[in-house]
Design an enzyme around this catalytic site. Structure first.
Site, PDB file in Angstrom:
ATOM      1  CB  ALA A 268      -0.931  -0.003   1.213  1.00  0.00           C
ATOM      2  CG  ASN A 271      -0.315   8.041  -2.363  1.00  0.00           C
ATOM      3  OD1 ASN A 271       0.849   8.108  -2.691  1.00  0.00           O
ATOM      4  ND2 ASN A 271      -1.083   7.003  -2.669  1.00  0.00           N
ATOM      5  CD  GLU A 304       0.726   2.039   3.838  1.00  0.00           C
ATOM      6  OE1 GLU A 304       1.229   3.162   3.690  1.00  0.00           O
ATOM      7  OE2 GLU A 304       1.400   0.989   3.779  1.00  0.00           O
ATOM      8  CG  HIS A 307       3.376   5.930   6.617  1.00  0.00           C
ATOM      9  ND1 HIS A 307       4.630   6.223   7.080  1.00  0.00           N
ATOM     10  CD2 HIS A 307       3.484   4.725   5.977  1.00  0.00           C
ATOM     11  CE1 HIS A 307       5.466   5.246   6.763  1.00  0.00           C
ATOM     12  NE2 HIS A 307       4.795   4.333   6.093  1.00  0.00           N
TER      13      HIS A 307
END
Length: 886
Positions: A268, A271, A304, A307
């Protein structure tokens, strides 16, 4: 053969960017056979550098430049210079607007970097250096910009248009096209940019943050997968809540989106506000995804999301600092998963993976520090050292400083560096500031490669009631590094008496005894720790919870290990004692495997397994871990020159002996667990995961007895299971059995039932590719021609080629070298399509030094054959050069 040498990038050469990009305005025009990308960049000379205006070199690859202008004035061909990798021009003032239009062909992008198509949708992958395949740009993580993105596409084919940040406008174009504009209020580097355009359905939910803000949550998938998103959504909400409670981190945008795509090189990508996932890390429901897949989805979704702060709001200055975001975030997601499930079992799983795979990386030609000193292709450094060892480095800080101080350090780190691109040194500096501890020596974990070894011995003086631990640390030489300096190694330990109780611990010089468990800080090459007031000869419990990523050497007898397995108060060390006992037994059998048809082995392993099987109060997940023998890969790592076939045969022999000796208690326990499964609807939670894990492990053992009644039970479990965990486990048992008719029938019915589900078919591929029965390569070659297989899809490659080369020991390591030749063939073919995947698939051959001379020779033949090919990618070239240079 490749004739030019790719350029080596070094950390010591880092310098600040000459120019910055304050605003980035992008417009995408997406068509079926090409795309136009219009970029408007508001640039300035870096104010931290001197005032002269150097040449501006923008990164760009596989771009067709249509037009370029500065401050609205078009440039002619004499005003700039184009190469395969850069667009260069000379700015005339400190601030200026650079506009360009490029033409690209996403439909032909099989490398899956930049903008490409997956199953009919447009999507992007820009980390690490994919953005330069979208437009000309300063594609480096320390250039951070505010992005505004507009996407134009045919409305019927691509009704959903997404990008980073918040949606601010949309509308209709002529000729059935439409557009949408997104604005990201937070500065980010180009690697965090994303767009998606496709015909997608959406699962929606919301989350209220700790400050009371409502955040819209959306998971976008293809229509046929809309019923497989709830687990990912639940995992996302749990992760958001956990990050607030444990780290005080609140989400910062109005919307958080996940998009599942079928073609993706990694798991993954984080973004900003628009996470793009490999579909295997999003889609999960009982009928199609195993418990392990459910847990992977939970972990990756959390990773993710985490992040957003440890990677997005604070990012890395350069790619040498990659572990700054990845190691820290892996530690965070591991702690989250431990809180959601069994903490001890999670630790066991993480350590087993680390020691089998990352330790092997540390001992091989690709060994590198957590912060590398140089690289040729950054995509080759998305490694287990960066991720898993990097997480262990963060864990050691957490252990040394304590949870409260570590939290204060992370708070300071985020406060100091919000909106910045920083280094591992900045992270350590925040921890030093709140703790008052000098961590300069600790930073050697970032700069020195290899797995340290702790050699521990002990002595006891009954007359003075003193007990000493003598500790020596060393670290083997690695490529480009020798003569390592001592690390800071937290050694968590306890002393157990004859009843298994932990003794009070008082070091010489201390005024009173302290806790019955403590962390010793090993900082010297040789150190002695003297404990006083120790009333009896103790047995040390060392490296509790695997407090450091090291190889521990202590001369435990088998009786010592049996005692620790049954009495240690640390769950991890109980498991570790069992693993070391089993390893000693297995190594003994390996030594006999070619000398006798029936090697002898220590029956104490059977006895202790029998005792464990009778302990009804033992967590089924822990019992499953106790019953699992060390993996073939881990055993191989214990040898200087391993014979993989002898090790495989020895492990098979011991497994068979355990199955026959413990058939009755295993069968009784299996039947009880199976009855509970039939009476309990599927639930994706820890207690149910544990029950099914133990049930399936027992079935695998029992099928080794080739008992027809057990075969019937296996076929029944395969046929009536209401979940993929039980069905796939039963299929794996059949595929690895001699019952050909039942196996073929099960494989056929499975493929017929799940033919339209790519992820389930990946599991069908993997089960067969990993089967260790004879003629394995022939079966794998047959799978490559199956209609569901495509070498362009990374998941399919991992499912067949990857499973065969990493899990099928007897066939991959076939004595004639055919398994190695097969992998080499596929790597050569992949390199022309997807260099990242080619370099990663090569890994099993790069470990040739670990094996006996015959297997070494067979592996080197294939490495040299690949090396002789023309036009190798830089990704593959770097791995080959390092592998053959040893």
């Amino acid at each position: 053969m490749r004739t030019e040498q790719p350029k080596m990038i070094t950390l010591s050469d880092y310098r600040l960017p000459d120019y910055l990009i304050n605003e980035t305005h992008l417009t995408f025009e997406l068509f079926e056979d090409y795309a136009l990308v219009h970029a408007r960049l508001l640039m300035q000379r870096n104010p931290h550098l001197d005032a002269h205006l150097p040449l501006l070199a923008l990164d760009g690859q596989h771009l067709e430049l249509v037009s370029i202008a500065v401050d609205g004035q078009p440039l002619s061909a004499v005003d700039y210079r184009l190469s395969d990798s850069h667009l260069e021009l000379q700015p005339r003032q400190n601030t200026f607007e650079l506009s360009s239009t490029v033409r690209i062909e996403p439909q032909k992008n099989t490398a899956l970097e930049g903008l490409y198509k997956s199953s009919g949708m447009f999507c992007t992958q820009c980390e690490a250096q994919g953005f330069r395949k979208i437009t000309y740009y300063l594609d480096r993580p320390d250039v951070m910009s505010r992005f505004t993105t507009t996407i134009h596409a045919e409305k019927k084919r691509y009704p959903i248009l997404l990008s980073n940040g918040n949606p601010i406008a949309d509308g209709e174009d002529e000729h059935g096209r439409h557009w949408a504009t997104w604005e990201d209020p937070f500065k980010k580097p180009a690697y965090l940019f994303a767009i998606v355009a496709g015909d997608l359905w959406c699962v929606e939910d919301s989350f209220t943050t700790m400050s009371g803000r409502a955040v819209a949550l959306r998971i976008y998938v293809e229509p046929e997968n809309i019923d497989k998103c709830q687990h990912a959504m639940d995992s996302l909400k749990n992760a958001m809540r956990w990050d607030e409670e444990v780290y005080g981190r609140e989400y910062d945008l109005d919307i958080f989106m996940i998009v599942a795509v079928n073609d993706f090189n990694m798991g993954a990508m984080e973004n900003k506000g628009l996470n793009i996932f490999n579909s295997s890390c999003v889609l999960a429901k009982a009928e199609t995804a195993t418990d392990a897949a459910h847990q992977r989805v939970e972990g990756v979704v959390a990773h993710e999301y985490f992040h957003n702060w440890s990677g997005n709001r604070v990012t890395c200055r350069d790619w040498f600092q990659l572990s700054l975001k990845e190691g820290f975030t892996v530690f965070r997601d591991s702690e989250f998963s431990a809180d959601m499930n069994s903490r001890v079992v999670k630790r066991i799983e993480d350590v087993a993976y680390l020691r089998t795979h990352q330790f092997a990386e540390d001992a091989g030609p690709m060994a590198h520090p957590v912060r590398p000193a140089q690289y040729m292709e950054i995509s080759n450094f998305y490694t287990l050292t960066i991720y898993e060892k990097g997480a262990e480095v963060v864990r050691m800080l957490h252990t040394l400083l304590g949870a409260d101080t570590f939290r204060k350090g992370s708070d300071l780190y985020f406060e100091r560096h919000d909106g910045q691109a920083v280094t591992c040194d900045d992270f350590i500096a925040a921890m030093e500031a709140v703790s008052g501890i000098d961590l300069e020596q600790f930073k050697r974990w970032y700069s020195q490669a290899g797995t340290p070894e702790l050699q521990v011995s002990d002595s006891y003086d009954a007359a003075t009631q003193t007990y000493q631990l003598q500790v020596k640390q060393s670290c083997p030489d690695t490529p480009e590094q020798s003569n390592k300096l001592p690390f800071v190694i937290p050694l968590s330990m306890a002393l157990l008496n004859k009843q298994g109780a932990a003794l009070p611990l008082q070091l010489q010089g201390e005024s009173a005894a302290v806790l019955d468990e403590r962390v010793l800080s090993v900082t010297e090459a040789e150190q002695t720790f003297t404990f006083i007031n120790v009333a009896e000869q103790p047995l040390p419990s060392l490296l509790r919870g695997f407090s450091a990523p090291v190889q521990l050497r202590f001369d435990y007898s088998r009786d010592d290990l049996l005692f620790l397995l049954q009495h240690d108060t640390d769950g991890f060390n109980r498991w570790e004692a069992g693993q070391q006992l089993a390893l000693q037994v297995l190594e003994e059998v390996v030594g006999q495997i070619y000398d006798t048809d029936e090697p002898m082995f220590d029956t104490r392993l059977v006895d202790v397994f029998a005792v464990l099987l009778q302990q009804e109060d033992l967590d089924p997940a822990m019992l499953a871990e106790f019953l699992a023998l060390p993996s073939t890969g881990y055993i191989i790592e214990q040898y200087v020159h391993a014979d993989p076939l002898a090790i495989y045969q020895a492990r098979e022999h011991v497994s068979n002996q355990l199955a026959f000796a413990l058939k009755e208690p295993m069968l009784a326990r299996y039947q009880a667990l199976r009855k509970a499964s039939l009476e309990t609807p599927y639930v994706a939670q820890a207690t149910d995961f544990a029950r099914r894990r133990l049930q399936n492990m027992l079935l695998a053992y029992l099928m080794r007895t080739e008992d027809l009644d057990i075969l019937d039970a296996c076929v029944d479990q395969f046929g009536v299971a209401d979940n993929m965990t039980e069905r796939l486990a039963a299929l794996a048992c059949l595929v690895n059995s001699p019952f050909t008719a039942e196996t073929e029938q099960a494989l056929e019915s499975f493929a017929e039932r799940f033919a339209d589900d790519p992820l389930v078919m990946d599991q069908w591929f993997s089960v067969q590719a990993a089967a260790g029965l004879p003629n394995g390569l022939e079966r794998v070659l047959h799978l490559l021609h199956h209609p569901a297989f495509s070498i362009k899809n990374p998941n399919k490659v991992r499912a067949v080629v990857g499973a065969f080369s990493t899990q099928n020991t007897p066939n991959f390591h076939a004595i004639d070298g055919s398994g190695y030749a097969f992998l080499a063939d596929k790597v050569i073919k992949l390199d022309a399509l997807n260099p990242q995947m080619a370099a990663r698939m090569l890994s099993p051959l790069t470990r040739w030094q670990r094996f006996d001379l015959h297997h070494q020779e067979m592996m080197q033949i294939q490495l040299k054959r690949i090396r002789s090919c023309n036009d190798l990618s830089a990704d593959l070239f770097e791995v080959l050069e390092k592998s053959l240079a040893v």
